[in-house]
Enzyme design. Structure first.
Site, PDB file in Angstrom:
ATOM      1  N   ILE B  20       0.818  -1.222   0.000  1.00  0.00           N
ATOM      2  CA  ILE B  20       0.000   0.000   0.000  1.00  0.00           C
ATOM      3  C   ILE B  20       0.857   1.281   0.000  1.00  0.00           C
ATOM      4  O   ILE B  20       2.048   1.250   0.275  1.00  0.00           O
ATOM      5  CB  ILE B  20      -0.974   0.023   1.207  1.00  0.00           C
ATOM      6  CG1 ILE B  20      -0.206  -0.089   2.534  1.00  0.00           C
ATOM      7  CG2 ILE B  20      -2.019  -1.076   1.085  1.00  0.00           C
ATOM      8  CD1 ILE B  20      -0.969   0.378   3.749  1.00  0.00           C
ATOM      9  N   CYS B  21       0.181   2.381  -0.286  1.00  0.00           N
ATOM     10  CA  CYS B  21       0.812   3.702  -0.240  1.00  0.00           C
ATOM     11  C   CYS B  21       0.992   4.105   1.226  1.00  0.00           C
ATOM     12  O   CYS B  21       0.082   3.888   2.018  1.00  0.00           O
ATOM     13  CB  CYS B  21      -0.054   4.752  -0.946  1.00  0.00           C
ATOM     14  SG  CYS B  21      -0.296   4.417  -2.709  1.00  0.00           S
ATOM     15  N   PRO B  22       2.056   4.747   1.577  1.00  0.00           N
ATOM     16  CA  PRO B  22       3.174   5.127   0.704  1.00  0.00           C
ATOM     17  C   PRO B  22       4.339   4.154   0.740  1.00  0.00           C
ATOM     18  O   PRO B  22       5.411   4.467   0.244  1.00  0.00           O
ATOM     19  CB  PRO B  22       3.599   6.467   1.328  1.00  0.00           C
ATOM     20  CG  PRO B  22       3.410   6.244   2.812  1.00  0.00           C
ATOM     21  CD  PRO B  22       2.260   5.290   2.950  1.00  0.00           C
TER      22      PRO B  22
END
Lengths: 331, 89
Positions: B20-22
Protein backbone atom coordinates in the site's frame (compact mmCIF):
# COMPACT_ATOMS: atom_id res chain seq x y z
CA UNK A 1 -13.00 35.81 41.29
CA UNK A 2 -15.22 34.86 38.37
CA UNK A 3 -17.43 37.69 37.22
CA UNK A 4 -19.72 35.67 34.97
CA UNK A 5 -22.35 38.26 34.26
CA UNK A 6 -20.19 41.19 33.39
CA UNK A 7 -22.06 43.95 31.63
CA UNK A 8 -19.55 45.11 29.10
CA UNK A 9 -21.47 48.05 27.80
CA UNK A 10 -21.09 51.32 29.53
CA UNK A 11 -18.25 50.24 31.78
CA UNK A 12 -14.93 51.89 31.02
CA UNK A 13 -11.41 51.20 32.11
CA UNK A 14 -8.47 53.57 32.44
CA UNK A 15 -5.89 52.74 29.80
CA UNK A 16 -2.43 54.23 29.76
CA UNK A 17 -1.76 53.49 26.10
CA UNK A 18 -3.43 54.34 22.80
CA UNK A 19 -5.96 51.81 21.51
CA UNK A 20 -7.87 52.47 18.30
CA UNK A 21 -6.68 56.06 18.50
CA UNK A 22 -8.12 56.51 21.98
CA UNK A 23 -6.52 56.71 25.36
CA UNK A 24 -7.62 57.25 28.96
CA UNK A 25 -11.11 56.04 29.74
CA UNK A 26 -12.02 53.41 27.16
CA UNK A 27 -15.12 51.21 26.78
CA UNK A 28 -15.00 47.48 26.18
CA UNK A 29 -16.11 47.67 22.56
CA UNK A 30 -13.21 49.91 21.66
CA UNK A 31 -10.86 47.54 23.44
CA UNK A 32 -12.35 44.64 21.49
CA UNK A 33 -11.73 46.52 18.24
CA UNK A 34 -8.13 46.71 19.33
CA UNK A 35 -7.90 42.93 19.79
CA UNK A 36 -8.43 43.02 23.55
CA UNK A 37 -11.25 40.73 24.60
CA UNK A 38 -12.85 40.94 28.03
CA UNK A 39 -12.76 37.72 30.03
CA UNK A 40 -15.20 36.62 32.70
CA UNK A 41 -12.64 37.38 35.37
CA UNK A 42 -12.43 40.87 36.80
CA UNK A 43 -9.92 43.13 35.01
CA UNK A 44 -8.77 40.23 32.83
CA UNK A 45 -8.50 40.35 29.06
CA UNK A 46 -7.37 38.04 26.27
CA UNK A 47 -4.92 39.71 23.90
CA UNK A 48 -5.27 38.50 20.32
CA UNK A 49 -2.16 38.83 18.21
CA UNK A 50 -1.95 39.59 14.52
CA UNK A 51 -0.53 36.53 12.76
CA UNK A 52 -1.42 36.74 9.04
CA UNK A 53 -1.67 33.31 7.44
CA UNK A 54 -0.89 31.72 10.79
CA UNK A 55 2.82 32.12 10.15
CA UNK A 56 4.82 33.33 13.13
CA UNK A 57 8.56 33.90 12.69
CA UNK A 58 10.58 32.41 15.56
CA UNK A 59 11.95 35.80 16.61
CA UNK A 60 8.40 37.04 17.15
CA UNK A 61 7.33 33.82 18.83
CA UNK A 62 10.20 34.05 21.31
CA UNK A 63 9.16 37.58 22.17
CA UNK A 64 5.53 36.50 22.55
CA UNK A 65 6.55 33.76 25.00
CA UNK A 66 8.71 36.23 26.92
CA UNK A 67 5.81 38.69 27.16
CA UNK A 68 3.32 35.94 28.03
CA UNK A 69 5.51 34.70 30.89
CA UNK A 70 5.61 38.21 32.33
CA UNK A 71 2.04 39.39 31.85
CA UNK A 72 -0.31 36.56 30.80
CA UNK A 73 -1.55 33.11 31.76
CA UNK A 74 0.53 29.95 31.63
CA UNK A 75 -0.54 28.97 28.13
CA UNK A 76 -1.12 30.42 24.67
CA UNK A 77 -4.38 29.69 22.93
CA UNK A 78 -4.29 29.05 19.18
CA UNK A 79 -7.45 30.68 17.89
CA UNK A 80 -9.55 28.99 15.23
CA UNK A 81 -8.44 31.71 12.78
CA UNK A 82 -4.71 31.19 13.30
CA UNK A 83 -4.00 33.85 15.90
CA UNK A 84 -1.96 33.49 19.04
CA UNK A 85 -4.01 34.59 22.01
CA UNK A 86 -2.63 35.51 25.42
CA UNK A 87 -5.26 34.95 28.11
CA UNK A 88 -5.41 36.41 31.63
CA UNK A 89 -3.85 39.77 30.88
CA UNK A 90 -4.64 42.55 33.36
CA UNK A 91 -5.52 45.76 31.51
CA UNK A 92 -2.92 47.63 33.54
CA UNK A 93 -0.31 45.79 31.49
CA UNK A 94 -1.58 46.68 28.01
CA UNK A 95 0.97 49.41 27.52
CA UNK A 96 3.91 47.23 28.50
CA UNK A 97 2.68 44.40 26.27
CA UNK A 98 2.22 46.68 23.27
CA UNK A 99 5.66 48.18 23.68
CA UNK A 100 7.52 44.95 24.28
CA UNK A 101 5.83 43.13 21.38
CA UNK A 102 6.60 46.11 19.14
CA UNK A 103 10.32 45.50 19.71
CA UNK A 104 9.95 42.50 17.37
CA UNK A 105 7.24 44.15 15.26
CA UNK A 106 4.55 41.82 16.62
CA UNK A 107 1.20 43.56 16.33
CA UNK A 108 -2.14 43.09 18.03
CA UNK A 109 -5.12 41.80 16.02
CA UNK A 110 -8.63 43.15 15.80
CA UNK A 111 -12.21 42.17 16.49
CA UNK A 112 -15.43 43.94 15.58
CA UNK A 113 -16.92 45.15 12.28
CA UNK A 114 -13.86 45.37 10.06
CA UNK A 115 -11.50 43.39 7.86
CA UNK A 116 -9.82 40.77 10.04
CA UNK A 117 -6.42 39.18 9.78
CA UNK A 118 -6.43 36.95 6.67
CA UNK A 119 -5.96 33.20 7.17
CA UNK A 120 -4.07 30.92 4.80
CA UNK A 121 -2.82 27.38 4.37
CA UNK A 122 0.81 26.47 4.99
CA UNK A 123 2.23 27.69 1.72
CA UNK A 124 3.04 26.55 -1.78
CA UNK A 125 6.82 26.73 -1.42
CA UNK A 126 6.83 23.43 0.42
CA UNK A 127 3.36 21.92 0.15
CA UNK A 128 3.44 19.66 -2.93
CA UNK A 129 -0.21 20.39 -3.76
CA UNK A 130 0.19 24.16 -3.64
CA UNK A 131 -0.62 26.07 -6.79
CA UNK A 132 -0.74 29.70 -5.65
CA UNK A 133 1.31 31.47 -2.95
CA UNK A 134 -1.15 31.91 -0.09
CA UNK A 135 1.39 33.17 2.43
CA UNK A 136 2.54 35.98 0.15
CA UNK A 137 -1.07 37.04 -0.37
CA UNK A 138 -2.04 36.80 3.31
CA UNK A 139 0.84 39.12 4.13
CA UNK A 140 -0.09 41.56 1.38
CA UNK A 141 -3.78 41.63 2.28
CA UNK A 142 -2.92 42.07 5.95
CA UNK A 143 -0.72 45.04 5.11
CA UNK A 144 -3.21 46.70 2.76
CA UNK A 145 -6.61 45.90 4.23
CA UNK A 146 -6.37 44.88 7.87
CA UNK A 147 -8.68 46.91 10.12
CA UNK A 148 -10.69 48.56 7.34
CA UNK A 149 -14.09 49.39 8.88
CA UNK A 150 -17.13 47.71 7.33
CA UNK A 151 -20.78 47.11 8.33
CA UNK A 152 -19.83 43.83 10.04
CA UNK A 153 -16.82 41.57 10.47
CA UNK A 154 -15.17 40.59 7.19
CA UNK A 155 -13.00 37.49 6.98
CA UNK A 156 -10.70 36.64 4.10
CA UNK A 157 -8.91 33.35 3.57
CA UNK A 158 -6.46 31.84 1.09
CA UNK A 159 -6.16 28.17 0.08
CA UNK A 160 -3.34 27.17 -2.25
CA UNK A 161 -5.24 24.42 -4.06
CA UNK A 162 -8.71 22.89 -4.48
CA UNK A 163 -8.30 20.78 -1.32
CA UNK A 164 -9.24 24.13 0.25
CA UNK A 165 -7.78 23.71 3.74
CA UNK A 166 -8.48 27.39 4.47
CA UNK A 167 -12.20 26.83 3.78
CA UNK A 168 -12.83 29.59 1.32
CA UNK A 169 -16.55 28.80 1.19
CA UNK A 170 -16.90 29.63 4.88
CA UNK A 171 -15.31 33.07 4.65
CA UNK A 172 -16.81 36.38 3.58
CA UNK A 173 -14.27 36.29 0.80
CA UNK A 174 -12.12 33.31 -0.07
CA UNK A 175 -9.37 32.84 -2.64
CA UNK A 176 -8.41 29.34 -3.72
CA UNK A 177 -5.52 28.46 -6.02
CA UNK A 178 -6.34 26.78 -9.33
CA UNK A 179 -4.51 25.80 -12.49
CA UNK A 180 -5.99 25.19 -15.91
CA UNK A 181 -4.12 22.39 -17.68
CA UNK A 182 -3.25 22.23 -21.36
CA UNK A 183 -2.30 19.09 -23.26
CA UNK A 184 0.28 18.78 -25.99
CA UNK A 185 -0.41 15.85 -28.30
CA UNK A 186 3.04 15.90 -29.90
CA UNK A 187 5.00 14.88 -26.83
CA UNK A 188 2.35 12.58 -25.31
CA UNK A 189 3.25 8.88 -25.32
CA UNK A 190 -0.21 7.68 -24.30
CA UNK A 191 1.04 6.20 -21.02
CA UNK A 192 -2.34 6.76 -19.29
CA UNK A 193 -0.77 8.02 -16.07
CA UNK A 194 -2.77 11.28 -16.19
CA UNK A 195 -6.08 9.44 -16.32
CA UNK A 196 -5.00 7.49 -13.23
CA UNK A 197 -3.74 10.61 -11.46
CA UNK A 198 -6.97 12.53 -12.01
CA UNK A 199 -9.20 11.97 -9.00
CA UNK A 200 -12.21 13.58 -10.63
CA UNK A 201 -12.64 11.45 -13.73
CA UNK A 202 -11.96 14.50 -15.88
CA UNK A 203 -9.39 12.59 -17.93
CA UNK A 204 -10.14 9.34 -19.70
CA UNK A 205 -7.70 7.46 -21.86
CA UNK A 206 -8.41 6.54 -25.43
CA UNK A 207 -8.76 2.75 -25.54
CA UNK A 208 -6.51 2.47 -28.60
CA UNK A 209 -3.85 5.13 -28.18
CA UNK A 210 -3.93 5.72 -24.42
CA UNK A 211 -4.04 9.44 -25.10
CA UNK A 212 -6.17 11.58 -22.81
CA UNK A 213 -9.73 12.66 -23.47
CA UNK A 214 -10.26 15.74 -21.34
CA UNK A 215 -13.64 16.60 -19.86
CA UNK A 216 -13.24 20.16 -18.52
CA UNK A 217 -16.65 20.12 -16.78
CA UNK A 218 -15.30 17.64 -14.26
CA UNK A 219 -11.93 19.40 -13.80
CA UNK A 220 -11.22 20.89 -10.38
CA UNK A 221 -8.09 22.64 -11.69
CA UNK A 222 -5.88 20.89 -9.13
CA UNK A 223 -2.94 20.22 -11.45
CA UNK A 224 -2.50 16.54 -10.58
CA UNK A 225 -2.23 15.76 -14.31
CA UNK A 226 0.53 18.34 -14.74
CA UNK A 227 2.42 17.05 -11.71
CA UNK A 228 2.25 13.41 -12.77
CA UNK A 229 2.83 13.53 -16.54
CA UNK A 230 6.23 11.91 -17.22
CA UNK A 231 6.71 13.74 -20.51
CA UNK A 232 5.41 17.18 -19.46
CA UNK A 233 2.73 16.93 -22.10
CA UNK A 234 0.29 18.40 -19.59
CA UNK A 235 1.35 21.97 -18.88
CA UNK A 236 -0.02 24.83 -16.83
CA UNK A 237 -1.99 27.06 -19.17
CA UNK A 238 -3.22 29.59 -16.64
CA UNK A 239 -2.94 29.80 -12.87
CA UNK A 240 -4.96 32.01 -10.58
CA UNK A 241 -7.47 32.35 -7.81
CA UNK A 242 -10.94 30.90 -7.71
CA UNK A 243 -13.03 33.35 -5.66
CA UNK A 244 -15.87 32.48 -3.32
CA UNK A 245 -17.97 35.09 -1.62
CA UNK A 246 -20.50 35.39 1.18
CA UNK A 247 -19.60 32.46 3.41
CA UNK A 248 -19.63 32.56 7.18
CA UNK A 249 -19.69 30.28 10.17
CA UNK A 250 -21.38 30.90 13.49
CA UNK A 251 -24.92 30.28 14.65
CA UNK A 252 -26.32 30.38 11.15
CA UNK A 253 -23.63 29.38 8.70
CA UNK A 254 -23.72 30.36 5.05
CA UNK A 255 -21.87 28.67 2.21
CA UNK A 256 -20.22 31.00 -0.26
CA UNK A 257 -20.05 29.86 -3.85
CA UNK A 258 -17.65 30.38 -6.70
CA UNK A 259 -18.11 33.71 -8.46
CA UNK A 260 -14.88 34.13 -10.43
CA UNK A 261 -11.95 32.13 -11.77
CA UNK A 262 -8.29 32.66 -12.49
CA UNK A 263 -7.95 36.01 -10.82
CA UNK A 264 -4.25 36.93 -10.74
CA UNK A 265 -2.24 37.94 -7.66
CA UNK A 266 -2.12 41.49 -9.00
CA UNK A 267 -5.90 41.64 -9.29
CA UNK A 268 -6.59 40.44 -5.74
CA UNK A 269 -6.32 43.89 -4.10
CA UNK A 270 -8.71 45.49 -6.57
CA UNK A 271 -11.05 42.54 -6.16
CA UNK A 272 -11.13 43.06 -2.40
CA UNK A 273 -11.46 46.80 -2.90
CA UNK A 274 -14.42 46.40 -5.29
CA UNK A 275 -16.24 43.92 -3.07
CA UNK A 276 -15.75 45.71 0.24
CA UNK A 277 -16.75 49.03 -1.33
CA UNK A 278 -19.94 47.47 -2.66
CA UNK A 279 -20.59 45.88 0.74
CA UNK A 280 -20.05 49.16 2.57
CA UNK A 281 -22.52 50.96 0.30
CA UNK A 282 -25.13 48.22 0.03
CA UNK A 283 -25.38 46.95 3.58
CA UNK A 284 -26.51 50.36 4.78
CA UNK A 285 -29.92 50.18 6.38
CA UNK A 286 -29.53 46.53 7.27
CA UNK A 287 -27.64 47.12 10.51
CA UNK A 288 -24.76 44.90 11.45
CA UNK A 289 -25.17 42.37 8.63
CA UNK A 290 -22.67 40.07 6.97
CA UNK A 291 -22.14 40.32 3.23
CA UNK A 292 -23.48 36.76 2.74
CA UNK A 293 -26.84 37.82 4.17
CA UNK A 294 -27.04 40.93 1.97
CA UNK A 295 -26.15 38.86 -1.10
CA UNK A 296 -29.10 36.54 -0.50
CA UNK A 297 -31.43 39.39 -1.41
CA UNK A 298 -32.01 38.79 -5.17
CA UNK A 299 -31.80 42.47 -6.25
CA UNK A 300 -28.62 42.94 -4.25
CA UNK A 301 -27.09 39.82 -5.76
CA UNK A 302 -27.68 40.93 -9.35
CA UNK A 303 -26.35 44.40 -8.58
CA UNK A 304 -23.28 42.87 -6.95
CA UNK A 305 -22.53 40.67 -9.95
CA UNK A 306 -23.10 43.60 -12.31
CA UNK A 307 -20.60 45.67 -10.33
CA UNK A 308 -17.99 42.92 -10.49
CA UNK A 309 -18.44 42.43 -14.24
CA UNK A 310 -17.55 46.08 -14.84
CA UNK A 311 -13.98 45.39 -13.77
CA UNK A 312 -13.46 41.64 -14.04
CA UNK A 313 -15.73 40.96 -17.00
CA UNK A 314 -14.92 37.51 -18.34
CA UNK A 315 -13.41 36.15 -15.16
CA UNK A 316 -16.78 36.43 -13.39
CA UNK A 317 -18.73 33.20 -13.94
CA UNK A 318 -21.67 33.19 -16.35
CA UNK A 319 -24.24 32.08 -13.78
CA UNK A 320 -22.69 32.47 -10.35
CA UNK A 321 -24.68 31.17 -7.42
CA UNK A 322 -25.63 33.41 -4.50
CA UNK A 323 -24.56 32.33 -1.01
CA UNK A 324 -26.80 29.65 0.49
CA UNK A 325 -27.91 28.97 4.05
CA UNK A 326 -26.36 26.00 5.72
CA UNK A 327 -28.56 25.61 8.76
CA UNK A 328 -26.96 23.41 11.43
CA UNK A 329 -29.34 23.83 14.37
CA UNK A 330 -32.76 23.28 12.85
CA UNK A 331 -32.51 20.52 10.28
CA UNK B 1 15.17 -7.90 -26.67
CA UNK B 2 13.62 -4.71 -27.88
CA UNK B 3 14.14 -3.16 -24.44
CA UNK B 4 17.86 -3.88 -24.55
CA UNK B 5 18.20 -2.30 -27.97
CA UNK B 6 16.65 0.90 -26.71
CA UNK B 7 18.94 0.93 -23.69
CA UNK B 8 15.97 0.31 -21.45
CA UNK B 9 17.10 -2.85 -19.73
CA UNK B 10 16.05 -2.84 -16.10
CA UNK B 11 18.99 -2.97 -13.72
CA UNK B 12 16.66 -3.88 -10.92
CA UNK B 13 13.03 -4.79 -10.35
CA UNK B 14 10.46 -4.71 -7.58
CA UNK B 15 7.10 -6.42 -7.35
CA UNK B 16 4.96 -4.13 -5.21
CA UNK B 17 1.62 -5.83 -5.74
CA UNK B 18 -0.43 -5.67 -2.56
CA UNK B 19 1.95 -3.07 -1.08
CA UNK B 20 0.00 0.00 0.00
CA UNK B 21 0.81 3.70 -0.24
CA UNK B 22 3.17 5.13 0.70
CA UNK B 23 5.22 1.99 1.44
CA UNK B 24 5.30 1.13 -2.27
CA UNK B 25 6.83 4.50 -3.08
CA UNK B 26 9.27 4.35 -0.16
CA UNK B 27 10.52 0.96 -1.37
CA UNK B 28 10.84 2.35 -4.90
CA UNK B 29 12.78 5.33 -3.63
CA UNK B 30 15.15 3.19 -1.57
CA UNK B 31 15.82 0.86 -4.47
CA UNK B 32 16.47 3.81 -6.81
CA UNK B 33 19.07 5.08 -4.37
CA UNK B 34 21.10 1.94 -5.04
CA UNK B 35 21.18 2.65 -8.78
CA UNK B 36 23.30 5.04 -10.84
CA UNK B 37 21.72 7.92 -12.74
CA UNK B 38 20.49 6.67 -16.09
CA UNK B 39 19.89 3.10 -14.90
CA UNK B 40 16.38 1.67 -15.01
CA UNK B 41 14.17 0.20 -12.32
CA UNK B 42 11.12 -1.83 -13.14
CA UNK B 43 8.27 -1.87 -10.63
CA UNK B 44 4.86 -3.48 -10.56
CA UNK B 45 2.16 -1.62 -8.64
CA UNK B 46 -1.57 -2.07 -8.18
CA UNK B 47 -4.20 -0.04 -9.98
CA UNK B 48 -6.17 2.46 -7.89
CA UNK B 49 -4.41 4.55 -5.27
CA UNK B 50 -0.90 3.30 -6.11
CA UNK B 51 -1.31 4.22 -9.80
CA UNK B 52 -2.83 7.51 -8.78
CA UNK B 53 0.01 8.68 -6.58
CA UNK B 54 3.22 6.70 -7.12
CA UNK B 55 3.95 8.03 -10.66
CA UNK B 56 3.53 11.60 -9.42
CA UNK B 57 5.92 11.01 -6.51
CA UNK B 58 8.46 9.47 -8.86
CA UNK B 59 8.30 12.56 -11.06
CA UNK B 60 8.65 14.87 -8.05
CA UNK B 61 11.88 13.04 -7.16
CA UNK B 62 13.25 13.79 -10.62
CA UNK B 63 12.97 10.32 -12.15
CA UNK B 64 11.34 9.58 -15.48
CA UNK B 65 8.77 6.92 -16.17
CA UNK B 66 9.61 5.77 -19.69
CA UNK B 67 7.13 2.94 -20.11
CA UNK B 68 3.79 1.92 -18.63
CA UNK B 69 2.36 -1.54 -19.30
CA UNK B 70 -0.94 -2.85 -18.08
CA UNK B 71 -0.63 -6.47 -16.95
CA UNK B 72 -3.38 -9.08 -17.43
CA UNK B 73 -4.22 -9.06 -13.70
CA UNK B 74 -4.95 -5.31 -13.80
CA UNK B 75 -1.72 -4.18 -12.14
CA UNK B 76 0.81 -1.93 -13.90
CA UNK B 77 4.47 -2.34 -14.77
CA UNK B 78 6.46 0.90 -14.83
CA UNK B 79 9.96 1.39 -16.14
CA UNK B 80 11.71 4.22 -14.32
CA UNK B 81 14.93 5.90 -15.42
CA UNK B 82 16.78 7.20 -12.40
CA UNK B 83 17.35 10.95 -12.53
CA UNK B 84 15.77 11.01 -15.96
CA UNK B 85 14.18 14.39 -15.35
CA UNK B 86 17.01 15.96 -13.39
CA UNK B 87 19.64 15.58 -16.07
CA UNK B 88 17.51 16.13 -19.10
CA UNK B 89 18.26 12.59 -20.28
Amino acid sequence: MVDKFIEDKGIKVQIDTEIEGKTGSIDFNTLKSGGLIKQRQKDMFTVRLRCPGGRVPLSKLEKVVEVAKKYAGDYIHLSVRQSLELPYVNYHNFKAIYEELAEKDQKIASCGPRIRVPTACSGCEYNPNGIMDTQKMAKLVDEQFFGKNLPHKFKISFSGCPIDCARTSENDLGFQGAVKPEWDEETCTGCRICSKACQEGAIESDVETGKPIFNPEKCLYCGDCVRSCPTDSWQERVKGWTVRVGGRHGRHPITGHKIAEFISDEEVPSFIETITKWYDENARGYGRTRIGVVLQIPEKWSDFIKTLRKTFENRVLKNPKAPTKNEIHFE
Amino acid sequence: MEEEKRGEKAASSLNLKGVICPINFVKTKLRLEELEDGQNLEIIIDDGEPMQSVPRSIKEEGHKITRVTKLPDGSYKLLIRKGGLRNGR
